[in-house]
Write a protein that holds these residues in place. Structure first.
Motif, PDB file in Angstrom:
ATOM      1  N   ARG A  35      17.301  14.261  -1.374  1.00  0.00           N
ATOM      2  CA  ARG A  35      17.124  12.629  -1.913  1.00  0.00           C
ATOM      3  C   ARG A  35      16.346  13.025  -3.188  1.00  0.00           C
ATOM      4  O   ARG A  35      16.585  12.501  -4.122  1.00  0.00           O
ATOM      5  CB  ARG A  35      16.902  11.750  -1.041  1.00  0.00           C
ATOM      6  N   GLU A  36      15.115  13.434  -2.682  1.00  0.00           N
ATOM      7  CA  GLU A  36      14.220  13.562  -3.997  1.00  0.00           C
ATOM      8  C   GLU A  36      14.681  14.599  -4.929  1.00  0.00           C
ATOM      9  O   GLU A  36      14.325  14.406  -6.203  1.00  0.00           O
ATOM     10  CB  GLU A  36      12.956  14.397  -3.390  1.00  0.00           C
TER      11      GLU A  36
ATOM     12  N   CYS B 171      21.492  13.345  13.213  1.00  0.00           N
ATOM     13  CA  CYS B 171      20.707  12.944  12.262  1.00  0.00           C
ATOM     14  C   CYS B 171      21.594  12.438  10.876  1.00  0.00           C
ATOM     15  O   CYS B 171      21.256  12.198   9.882  1.00  0.00           O
ATOM     16  CB  CYS B 171      20.168  14.236  11.656  1.00  0.00           C
TER      17      CYS B 171
ATOM     18  N   VAL C 148      16.722  16.172   4.709  1.00  0.00           N
ATOM     19  CA  VAL C 148      17.623  14.981   3.923  1.00  0.00           C
ATOM     20  C   VAL C 148      16.751  14.306   2.943  1.00  0.00           C
ATOM     21  O   VAL C 148      17.084  13.995   1.797  1.00  0.00           O
ATOM     22  CB  VAL C 148      17.933  13.998   5.040  1.00  0.00           C
ATOM     23  N   GLU C 149      15.464  14.188   3.399  1.00  0.00           N
ATOM     24  CA  GLU C 149      14.603  13.407   2.396  1.00  0.00           C
ATOM     25  C   GLU C 149      14.271  14.448   1.094  1.00  0.00           C
ATOM     26  O   GLU C 149      14.267  13.758  -0.001  1.00  0.00           O
ATOM     27  CB  GLU C 149      13.144  13.008   3.046  1.00  0.00           C
ATOM     28  N   ARG C 150      14.278  15.439   1.340  1.00  0.00           N
ATOM     29  CA  ARG C 150      13.972  16.361   0.084  1.00  0.00           C
ATOM     30  C   ARG C 150      15.190  16.561  -0.791  1.00  0.00           C
ATOM     31  O   ARG C 150      15.032  16.439  -2.119  1.00  0.00           O
ATOM     32  CB  ARG C 150      13.621  17.969   0.650  1.00  0.00           C
TER      33      ARG C 150
ATOM     34  N   LEU D 226      15.684  16.023   9.048  1.00  0.00           N
ATOM     35  CA  LEU D 226      15.158  14.716   8.183  1.00  0.00           C
ATOM     36  C   LEU D 226      14.409  14.976   7.045  1.00  0.00           C
ATOM     37  O   LEU D 226      14.495  14.336   6.273  1.00  0.00           O
ATOM     38  CB  LEU D 226      14.464  13.724   9.451  1.00  0.00           C
ATOM     39  N   HIS D 227      13.539  16.049   7.272  1.00  0.00           N
ATOM     40  CA  HIS D 227      12.952  16.034   6.131  1.00  0.00           C
ATOM     41  C   HIS D 227      13.764  16.712   5.222  1.00  0.00           C
ATOM     42  O   HIS D 227      13.445  16.493   3.824  1.00  0.00           O
ATOM     43  CB  HIS D 227      11.631  17.474   6.287  1.00  0.00           C
TER      44      HIS D 227
ATOM     45  N   SER E 203      18.189   6.688  -3.405  1.00  0.00           N
ATOM     46  CA  SER E 203      17.225   5.969  -2.664  1.00  0.00           C
ATOM     47  C   SER E 203      16.597   4.607  -3.455  1.00  0.00           C
ATOM     48  O   SER E 203      15.964   3.831  -3.193  1.00  0.00           O
ATOM     49  CB  SER E 203      15.754   6.866  -2.479  1.00  0.00           C
TER      50      SER E 203
ATOM     51  N   LEU F 194      24.588  11.011   0.251  1.00  0.00           N
ATOM     52  CA  LEU F 194      23.020  10.610  -0.135  1.00  0.00           C
ATOM     53  C   LEU F 194      23.048   9.440  -1.015  1.00  0.00           C
ATOM     54  O   LEU F 194      23.124   9.852  -2.059  1.00  0.00           O
ATOM     55  CB  LEU F 194      22.142  11.716  -0.343  1.00  0.00           C
TER      56      LEU F 194
END
Length: 165
Positions: free
Chosen positions: A90-91, A115, A86-88, A83-84, A155, A152
């Motif tokens: 996106r960033e 996930c 995935v967020e990275r 999950l980290h 965001s 993705l």
């Protein structure tokens, strides 16, 4: 307290961890140096988990290694790493995050799908072509790479729709 931090380039690769997810030290060293390596630790202790995020094509990243120390598996740490990642991704502005795992990696296939990844294809005989030694997991010969991907959405798509929390 569990923390996830980016590996400092002067810091040695946590090779013993990364080899839990990929038995080829040569392959691990190759992609780990081309991608971002993130480490999971319990406070300021040594790494007990890691992942590598690698750019592959425009707007696409691949999660090429997710590993958790054997004595810490089954505690949800692998899911935290995924999950980290995935967020990275996106960033970093990726539109797609991909991951591949062996046809015999039953636990990993379940984790990635939980996930949010979906099966996108099969790279037949991947492990036969790229690894000298046969790999067997769960009593199953590991020969094919199961490819999974996740779209993705931006965001910022819902920006301005909710106030501060």
């Amino acid at each position: 307290m569990i923390i996830i931090r980016k590996r400092n380039p002067e810091e040695p690769l946590p090779m013993e961890l990364l080899l839990l997810a990929d038995p080829s030290a040569e392959m691990v060293a190759s992609y780990a140096e081309r991608g971002e390596c993130w480490l999971l630790a319990d406070g300021d202790g040594p790494p007990i988990g890691a992942y590598v995020l690698l750019p592959t094509r425009p707007a696409t990243l691949e999660l090429v290694n997710v590993a958790v120390a054997e004595e810490r598996q089954g505690q949800g740490l692998g899911k935290r790493l995924v999950l980290h990642a995935v967020e990275r991704a996106r960033e970093l502005g990726a539109a797609t995050l991909e991951v591949g795992t062996g046809n015999s990696s039953i636990g990993q296939l379940a984790l990635y799908q939980r996930c949010g990844f979906r099966i996108a294809g099969v790279d037949r005989d991947f492990f036969v072509r790229h690894y000298d030694e046969p790999i067997v997991e769960n009593g199953i010969p590991c020969v094919d790479m199961i490819r999974l991907s996740m779209d993705l959405p931006r965001s910022d798509a819902g920006a301005g729709t909710s106030g501060p929390r």
